[in-house]
Design an enzyme around this catalytic site. Structure first.
Site, short mmCIF file in Angstrom:
data_model
loop_
_atom_site.label_atom_id
_atom_site.label_comp_id
_atom_site.label_asym_id
_atom_site.label_seq_id
_atom_site.Cartn_x
_atom_site.Cartn_y
_atom_site.Cartn_z
N GLY A 64 0.82 -1.21 0.00
CA GLY A 64 0.00 0.00 0.00
C GLY A 64 0.85 1.25 0.00
O GLY A 64 2.09 1.19 0.02
N ASN A 65 0.21 2.38 -0.01
CA ASN A 65 0.94 3.66 -0.02
C ASN A 65 1.67 3.92 1.29
O ASN A 65 2.67 4.64 1.30
CB ASN A 65 -0.02 4.80 -0.33
CG ASN A 65 -0.39 4.87 -1.79
OD1 ASN A 65 0.46 5.14 -2.64
ND2 ASN A 65 -1.65 4.59 -2.11
N ASN A 84 1.87 1.19 4.06
CA ASN A 84 2.39 -0.04 4.67
C ASN A 84 2.33 -1.23 3.72
O ASN A 84 1.56 -1.23 2.75
CB ASN A 84 1.58 -0.39 5.93
CG ASN A 84 1.73 0.64 7.03
OD1 ASN A 84 2.78 0.78 7.63
ND2 ASN A 84 0.66 1.39 7.28
N ILE A 85 3.17 -2.22 4.03
CA ILE A 85 3.13 -3.51 3.35
C ILE A 85 2.66 -4.54 4.38
O ILE A 85 3.26 -4.67 5.45
CB ILE A 85 4.51 -3.93 2.83
CG1 ILE A 85 5.11 -2.85 1.93
CG2 ILE A 85 4.42 -5.26 2.09
CD1 ILE A 85 6.54 -3.14 1.52
N ALA A 90 -5.85 -2.45 -7.29
CA ALA A 90 -5.76 -3.83 -6.81
C ALA A 90 -6.31 -3.98 -5.39
O ALA A 90 -6.88 -5.02 -5.04
CB ALA A 90 -4.30 -4.30 -6.86
N ASP A 91 -6.16 -2.94 -4.56
CA ASP A 91 -6.68 -3.02 -3.20
C ASP A 91 -8.21 -3.10 -3.18
O ASP A 91 -8.80 -3.86 -2.41
CB ASP A 91 -6.19 -1.84 -2.36
CG ASP A 91 -6.47 -0.48 -3.00
OD1 ASP A 91 -6.81 -0.42 -4.21
OD2 ASP A 91 -6.33 0.54 -2.29
#
Length: 257
Positions: A8-9, A11-12, A107-108
């Site tokens: 994500g923008n 966090n992973i 995709a999210d």
């Protein structure tokens, strides 16, 4: 076992799934937006070493365009002997995205919508991350949704646009009407965001035309109490996006068996 990775923008989030969707472990790291050489290879290699059993597939969503190719090359290098897939509208050939340009869907949003298929239909998903997103789905139909500024970015934007205001810690006040300026700003940002989500969900449900199951997910959803969430008619699912990635990978493995 299936490894899911949500880039994500902010966090992973990585989750390792065992049989019957059992979550073996999960990790959360800050997204490396300006990665040094080999950082993402090291990230995937560390997660591969952590897995005690053989991984049968890796499913990744990435919404950060400028690092997509770096993440893709790193994942395919580390997991060269197993299927690695990146979620997009082509991956979901059974998903009816009812937008003018289906390729625009992140995709999210696809992953949370796919995860929502496990619930009674139709469903409204509110994903509170860097952006706050609400989507409406029914079975294999993605109707669309709403995107607005996320809670963390709301606080940053207020500080940047009114420089004499201090940076605001994202802590939910115990009451809506507070006794000081900082508390008032926190209340406006946090309770204001929640109120927006609830009212927008009401408006979306009216447009869908039937009662909707409501799911709340995303990092900032943790700011709200279980009581608040349930009173607003939502159910909290921390791993909705990761579950969606898991379901897609299971389907791909079955399809290619």
């Amino acid at each position: 076992m299936i490894l899911t990775v949500d880039v994500g923008n902010s966090n992973i989030v990585a989750v390792l799934y065992g049989k019957n969707r059992q979550r073996i472990w999960n990790t959360r790291h800050q997204t490396m937006k300006k990665p040094q050489k080999g950082e993402y290879r090291e990230f995937f290699a560390n997660h591969k070493r952590r897995s005690e059993a053989e991984i049968s597939g890796v499913m990744i969503s990435c919404v950060v365009p400028h690092i997509f190719d770096i993440v893709k090359r790193a994942a395919e290098y580390v997991f060269s002997d197993i299927p690695v897939a990146f979620l997009d509208t082509f991956t979901l050939d059974d998903f009816d995205v009812r937008l003018d340009n289906p390729r625009e869907v992140g995709a999210d949003l696809l992953a949370t919508s796919y995860g929502a298929r496990e619930y009674p239909q139709p469903v409204i998903v509110a994903d509170l991350g860097s952006a706050s997103k609400l989507t409406a789905v029914e079975g294999n139909i993605f109707y669309g949704g709403i995107i607005m500024l996320g809670i963390g970015n709301m606080a940053s934007a207020l500080h940047l646009s009114i420089p004499h205001l201090p940076k605001i810690p994202l802590v939910r006040p115990e009451k809506v009407i507070t006794d000081d300026t900082i508390g008032s700003i926190q209340s406006g940002i946090i309770y204001g965001a929640f109120g927006s989500v609830v009212q927008l969900a009401n408006m979306m449900e009216k447009q869908v035309g039937s009662p909707c199951k409501r799911i709340l997910t995303g990092g900032y959803a943790k700011l709200f109490s279980t009581e608040m969430i349930e009173e607003a008619g939502f159910e909290y699912n921390e791993f909705l996006l990761s579950d969606g990635l898991y379901f897609v990978m299971k389907q791909l493995i079955k399809k290619n068996a």
